[in-house]
Design a protein around this motif. Structure first.
Motif, PDB file in Angstrom:
ATOM      1  N   GLN A  48       0.868  -1.180   0.000  1.00 57.90           N
ATOM      2  CA  GLN A  48       0.000   0.000   0.000  1.00 57.90           C
ATOM      3  C   GLN A  48       0.907   1.233   0.000  1.00 57.90           C
ATOM      4  O   GLN A  48       1.327   1.713   1.041  1.00 57.90           O
ATOM      5  CB  GLN A  48      -0.920  -0.006   1.216  1.00 57.90           C
ATOM      6  N   SER A  49       1.183   1.726  -1.179  1.00 65.71           N
ATOM      7  CA  SER A  49       2.184   2.786  -1.338  1.00 65.71           C
ATOM      8  C   SER A  49       1.836   4.064  -0.579  1.00 65.71           C
ATOM      9  O   SER A  49       2.739   4.786  -0.145  1.00 65.71           O
ATOM     10  CB  SER A  49       2.405   3.097  -2.816  1.00 65.71           C
ATOM     11  N   GLU A  50       0.554   4.353  -0.396  1.00 62.31           N
ATOM     12  CA  GLU A  50       0.191   5.582   0.319  1.00 62.31           C
ATOM     13  C   GLU A  50       0.681   5.576   1.761  1.00 62.31           C
ATOM     14  O   GLU A  50       0.927   6.628   2.338  1.00 62.31           O
ATOM     15  CB  GLU A  50      -1.323   5.828   0.258  1.00 62.31           C
ATOM     16  N   LYS A  51       0.892   4.396   2.330  1.00 59.91           N
ATOM     17  CA  LYS A  51       1.402   4.311   3.704  1.00 59.91           C
ATOM     18  C   LYS A  51       2.918   4.478   3.765  1.00 59.91           C
ATOM     19  O   LYS A  51       3.482   4.571   4.845  1.00 59.91           O
ATOM     20  CB  LYS A  51       1.008   2.975   4.323  1.00 59.91           C
ATOM     21  N   CYS A  52       3.568   4.528   2.600  1.00 60.25           N
ATOM     22  CA  CYS A  52       5.034   4.615   2.545  1.00 60.25           C
ATOM     23  C   CYS A  52       5.505   5.906   1.886  1.00 60.25           C
ATOM     24  O   CYS A  52       6.649   5.999   1.439  1.00 60.25           O
ATOM     25  CB  CYS A  52       5.588   3.410   1.789  1.00 60.25           C
ATOM     26  N   ARG A  53       4.642   6.907   1.825  1.00 59.97           N
ATOM     27  CA  ARG A  53       4.980   8.151   1.130  1.00 59.97           C
ATOM     28  C   ARG A  53       6.217   8.831   1.702  1.00 59.97           C
ATOM     29  O   ARG A  53       7.012   9.396   0.962  1.00 59.97           O
ATOM     30  CB  ARG A  53       3.791   9.120   1.164  1.00 59.97           C
ATOM     31  N   SER A  56       9.213   7.188   0.174  1.00 62.25           N
ATOM     32  CA  SER A  56       9.309   7.558  -1.238  1.00 62.25           C
ATOM     33  C   SER A  56       9.897   8.960  -1.369  1.00 62.25           C
ATOM     34  O   SER A  56      10.773   9.215  -2.195  1.00 62.25           O
ATOM     35  CB  SER A  56       7.912   7.496  -1.869  1.00 62.25           C
ATOM     36  N   ASP A  83       1.414  15.958   3.682  1.00 62.49           N
ATOM     37  CA  ASP A  83       2.037  14.639   3.644  1.00 62.49           C
ATOM     38  C   ASP A  83       3.105  14.471   4.729  1.00 62.49           C
ATOM     39  O   ASP A  83       3.974  13.637   4.607  1.00 62.49           O
ATOM     40  CB  ASP A  83       2.684  14.384   2.274  1.00 62.49           C
TER      41      ASP A  83
END
Length: 109
Positions: A48-53, A56, A83
């Motif tokens: 779940q990429s949104e949890k790793c912003r 990133s 963010d």
């Protein structure tokens, strides 16, 4: 054989690189730690990429600092002030409040 060669080859058109998405590879592994943190976060959150912003963002900042990609404002890359999620260095999957908010909460109690 066709005029373009056996596998298509050059047909007289000059290739045009894309504006985004292509940048030098990190041959010296300068941003490996940031990349590994991001990939570990993706694995631990079920991709779940949104949890790793935050990871990133750190990876992109590392690449820009080392001239591995063009420097851009983070807002142009999809990051805004909202963010600001901070992650504890000990556990990558636990999100914490930014340091300023923690101080405000202690004063208000």
């Amino acid at each position: 054989m066709s005029a373009g060669g056996a596998f298509g080859g050059n047909r007289g058109l000059r290739p045009v690189p894309p504006e985004k998405g292509v940048f030098p590879l990190d041959h010296l592994h300068e941003c490996d730690l940031e990349k590994k943190d991001y990939l570990a976060c993706l694995k631990s959150t079920g991709f779940q990429s949104e949890k790793c912003r935050q990871f990133s963002k750190k990876y992109l900042e590392c690449r820009m600092e080392r001239n591995l990609m063009a420097k851009q404002d983070m807002s142009e890359l999809g990051f805004r002030n909202v963010d600001k999620a901070y992650t504890s260095p000990d556990t990558n999957s636990q999100l914490e409040s930014p340091p300023n908010e923690q101080k405000e909460n202690k004063i208000a109690v």
